[in-house]
Design an enzyme around this catalytic site. Structure first.
Site, short mmCIF file in Angstrom:
data_model
loop_
_atom_site.label_atom_id
_atom_site.label_comp_id
_atom_site.label_asym_id
_atom_site.label_seq_id
_atom_site.Cartn_x
_atom_site.Cartn_y
_atom_site.Cartn_z
N ASP A 9 -6.95 4.49 -4.98
CA ASP A 9 -7.60 4.35 -3.67
C ASP A 9 -8.23 5.72 -3.41
OD1 ASP A 9 -7.90 2.58 -1.21
OD2 ASP A 9 -7.12 4.36 -0.27
N LYS A 67 0.87 -1.19 0.00
CA LYS A 67 0.00 0.00 0.00
C LYS A 67 0.90 1.23 0.00
CE LYS A 67 -4.36 1.32 0.29
NZ LYS A 67 -5.55 0.69 -0.31
#
Ligand code: NDP
Length: 444
Positions: free
Chosen positions: A166, A126
């Site tokens: 995201d 991430k």
């Protein structure tokens, strides 16, 4: 002290001031207790949990860029490459002022298990930055994205680490980042997913999370003796996940009677008109009051309230912590039989426990919304093959993946005497594959 408790203490001591990361590790390890206890000697000798909770590596870097007034701004960029034992690191880039290392680590840790559950060869990672794209001009967003990628491009690649969108990172940001990667590295490869269709994006990616949520929900209902056809469904949110969940639910013969946004919600007993909802939200980018104004059967209410409506199935698709204990009580009192999470962590821990105690089928987001990342992995496959599959091909693969995810977590829960506990099942099924691969690959 048990192995799980020892590792939890160690994670907290070694990673101070990262409460979200502590919480994510605690939630996962707590639900893995039966597997870990059954294999304790082996896992201790391998230091498996210590290795699993320590990222492979993490990058933190300066992102300088110039705003429209000529002022230099400085943000912080992050990429955490958590675990690549089953495939290249994969996970989104979050652009939001709240981003810090602890949040990126919590999301990266969770991503390991979600990606494993898809059955596809993708590891967990991430990244992101504390940059806020809201209110910035296109030129400012481009300046930030180019500076961010100038550093990030040293660490990523189509077979190494493949970031995606995201919160705050949509098609525009992915386009600017892809352009800068290509310019600096001089390679045209599928290094990012969520790309535009004209340069390597996948058909059905837009629909994937909402459609996938319904494929998994349909299978969960079927395996518990229910048919999704004619079920009344309450959905929260009216963004990407909510819109395509509504569309697929109606294609499967169910009736969706609510949607919401951050100011209010709509009850439409005739069933939500998806074409109208798309026009209001995707084209006009307007509030739900416009939907209600154009649809005689719809009632608009200010504030929260979706979960007070009587339904068979509830699908929270808006944001984190939006289904609280009191909402869970209303759902149970109204005879709700299933809840599946379209959003990430929309149900609070107490609400989840209450639903499970009252025998409501509960599918956690890690499994139920994995259709998005699964289709990103299908985008990677198409990029590697230099081919584009049809919508039907991608959608067919997505359906198989979601049905398999359900059976994997159902089987894992049964194997450890937790039949029907799909939260434990999801964590166990995701963990087992990663643990096996880590042990097989030796001490690395
Ligand atoms: P969008 O931004 O498209 O939509 C979010 C929706 O939730 C909007 O309707 C928004 O309303 C509403 N909302 C936001 N905050 C609140 C609030 N406090 N109360 C009520 N409604 C609220 O996001 P997505 O649909 O893409 O994502 C929704 C969730 O699904 C997120 O948790 C995301 O992380 C998760 N998810 C998304 C995936 C994807 O592929 N898109 C994949 C996996 C998970 P408003 O318009 O007023 O802001």
């Amino acid at each position: 002290m048990s192995y799980v408790d020892e590792v939890l203490e160690r994670v907290i001591a070694k990673n101070p001031a990262e409460p979200e990361f502590h919480q994510a590790v605690k939630e996962v390890l707590e639900s893995l207790r039966p597997v870990i206890e059954a294999n304790e000697a082996k896992y201790r000798k391998e230091a498996l949990l210590e290795r699993l909770t320590e990222p492979d590596r993490q990058f933190k870097f300066r992102v300088p860029w110039v705003d429209d007034k000529g002022q230099v701004q400085v943000n912080t960029g992050y990429r955490v490459q958590f675990n690549n034992s089953i495939g290249p690191y994969k996970g989104g880039l979050r652009l939001h002022p709240s981003v810090n290392l602890g949040i990126i680590k919590f999301l990266g840790f969770e991503q390991i298990f979600k990606n494993s559950l898809t059955g596809l060869p993708i590891g967990g990672g991430k990244g992101g930055s504390d940059f806020d794209p809201k209110g910035k001009s296109d030129r400012e967003v481009m300046a930030f994205c180019q500076s961010f990628m100038t550093e990030l491009c040293k660490y990523i690649g189509a077979d190494t680490d493949v970031p995606a969108g995201d919160i705050g990172t949509g098609a525009r940001e992915i386009g600017y980042m892809f352009g800068q990667y290509k310019k600096i590295r001089s390679v045209y490869e599928g290094v990012l997913t969520g790309k535009g269709l004209s340069y390597g994006g996948s058909l059905a990616r837009t629909e994937a999370t909402g459609y996938g949520l319904l494929y998994l929900t349909e299978e969960m209902l079927k395996c518990n003796g229910h048919d999704i056809k004619d079920k009344v469904i309450c959905i929260s949110g009216s963004g990407n996940v909510a819109i395509y969940a509504t569309q697929k639910a109606q294609q499967l013969g169910a009736k969706v009677v609510t949607v919401s946004d951050s100011t209010g919600w709509v009850y439409d007993p005739e069933g939500i008109d998806v074409a109208l909802l798309k026009e209001v939200k995707e084209i006009k980018r307007a509030r739900l009051t416009e939907y209600a104004a154009a649809r005689p059967s719809a009632q608009y209410h200010e504030g929260r309230g979706v979960w007070t409506v009587k339904c068979d199935v509830a699908l929270p698709c808006a944001t984190q912590n939006e289904l609280l204990l009191e909402d869970a009580k209303e759902l149970v009192a109204n005879g709700c039989i299933a809840v599946a999470e379209g959003a990430n962590m929309p149900t609070t821990l107490e609400a989840t426990e209450y639903l499970q105690e009252n025998h409501v089928l509960f599918a956690p987001g890690k499994a139920a919304n994995a259709g998005g990342v699964a289709t990103s992995a299908l985008e990677m496959s198409q990029n590697s093959e230099r081919l584009s599959w049809t919508f039907e091909e991608v959608d067919g693969k997505l359906k198989n993946i979601m049905v398999n995810i359900f059976h994997n977590l159902d089987d894992a829960a049964k194997r450890y005497g937790k039949e029907g506990d799909y939260v434990a099942g999801a964590n166990i099924a995701g963990f087992e594959k990663v643990a096996d691969a880590m042990i097989a690959q030796g001490v690395v």
